[in-house]
Design an enzyme around this catalytic site. Sequence first.
Site, PDB file in Angstrom:
ATOM      1  N   PRO A   1      42.291  35.935  39.056  1.00 41.34           N
ATOM      2  CG  PRO A   1      44.443  36.775  39.415  1.00 41.34           C
ATOM      3  CD  PRO A   1      43.346  36.723  38.402  1.00 41.34           C
ATOM      4  CG  MET A   2      38.733  36.782  42.015  1.00 37.15           C
ATOM      5  SD  MET A   2      36.969  36.732  41.574  1.00 37.15           S
ATOM      6  CE  MET A   2      36.925  35.245  40.544  1.00 37.15           C
TER       7      MET A   2
ATOM      8  CB  CYS B   1      47.114  42.190  45.440  1.00 38.79           C
ATOM      9  SG  CYS B   1      46.266  41.809  46.990  1.00 38.79           S
TER      10      CYS B   1
ATOM     11  N   GLY C   1      35.143  45.514  36.820  1.00 39.09           N
ATOM     12  CA  GLY C   1      33.738  45.884  36.653  1.00 39.09           C
ATOM     13  C   GLY C   1      33.034  45.306  35.449  1.00 39.09           C
TER      14      GLY C   1
ATOM     15  N   GLY D   1      36.092  38.959  36.948  1.00 36.18           N
ATOM     16  CA  GLY D   1      36.307  38.462  38.295  1.00 36.18           C
ATOM     17  C   GLY D   1      35.034  38.035  38.978  1.00 36.18           C
ATOM     18  NE  ARG D   2      34.313  42.327  42.521  1.00 33.78           N
ATOM     19  CZ  ARG D   2      34.050  43.609  42.761  1.00 33.78           C
ATOM     20  NH1 ARG D   2      33.355  43.947  43.820  1.00 33.78           N
ATOM     21  NH2 ARG D   2      34.458  44.542  41.931  1.00 33.78           N
TER      22      ARG D   2
END
Length: 329
Positions: free
Chosen positions: A13-14, A96, A209, A230-231
Amino acid sequence: MQMKQHAKLSIAPMMDWTDRHCRYFHRLMSGHALLYTEMVTAPAVLHGDRDRLLGFSPQEHPVALQLGGSDPAQLAEATRIAVDYGYDEINLNVGCPSDRVQSGSFGAVLMERPALVADCVAAMIAASPVEVTVKCRIGVDEQVPEEVLPGFLRVVSEAGVARFTIHARKAWLQGLSPKENRDIPPLDYPLVHRMKAEFPHLHLSINGGIATLDATQAHLEAGMDGVMIGRAAYHTPAEILLEADQRIFGADTPHKTAHQVAEEMLPYIEAHLASGGRLNQITRHMLGLFAGRPGARHWKRILSEQAHRDGAGPEVVKRALDAVSQFAA
């Protein structure tokens, strides 16, 4: 396929990134990876525009909603509402580190209050026919992760949670921004792997990471039940997702090309425009589709410069695809 099998690879979730358009785009690349929404706070679900906050396309399944909050009654009601929308899983954010989240006494600050987290998830589980899960950090601020994390997992799992995603970094609630909290605290993968050995009955995914399918496979082979990316999945989606079904889930279907995915987005784009939406609301998530490939710079430039203009439509995407094709030829 059970949800815990889909969780072998999940997309994190971002905030401001994993909206319904992003998830639809990602789903075209992988039919099996578990997709998460942006975090939505329980009060927003109770009092906000639910269709805007919770609506999604049936094609996105399996999809999990991440909730933020620390009031068990609010979280239970938000869970009931979300389940009616058809989510496959409800996840509680205990990771978060933003100021807004801290002031609301939820997110990573809840690492300091495992008993409250247990009360929250117990209320959510009682309200939900689908699985309730938790995403957490290894600790916050001056906590000693080796001491804190096992106790947190024990207390929260005793309340009924069997599946956790652990971001293998501390969160520093004082002194670091949310962005810095994604990079600066050191990763401790070995600690998360030890948690799997200590709690073999729990389904544990590792996060933080991890940027390649090779790294994903290495964590799975080392004993982790799942990996959350994620990213990297956002900025280089084709690198992560186009071969995920074959390499992670053992699917025997041929993987698509990035070009095919862009073509398959066109009907979705047309439907969005017909309902009053704007092109750049979708294409902003597609900028990295050709990252590292010939023509990527032209793809990104055309979409960035033209998709936000009034009246911009599918022809912009086709123009960008044509530019990529010239380099691939």
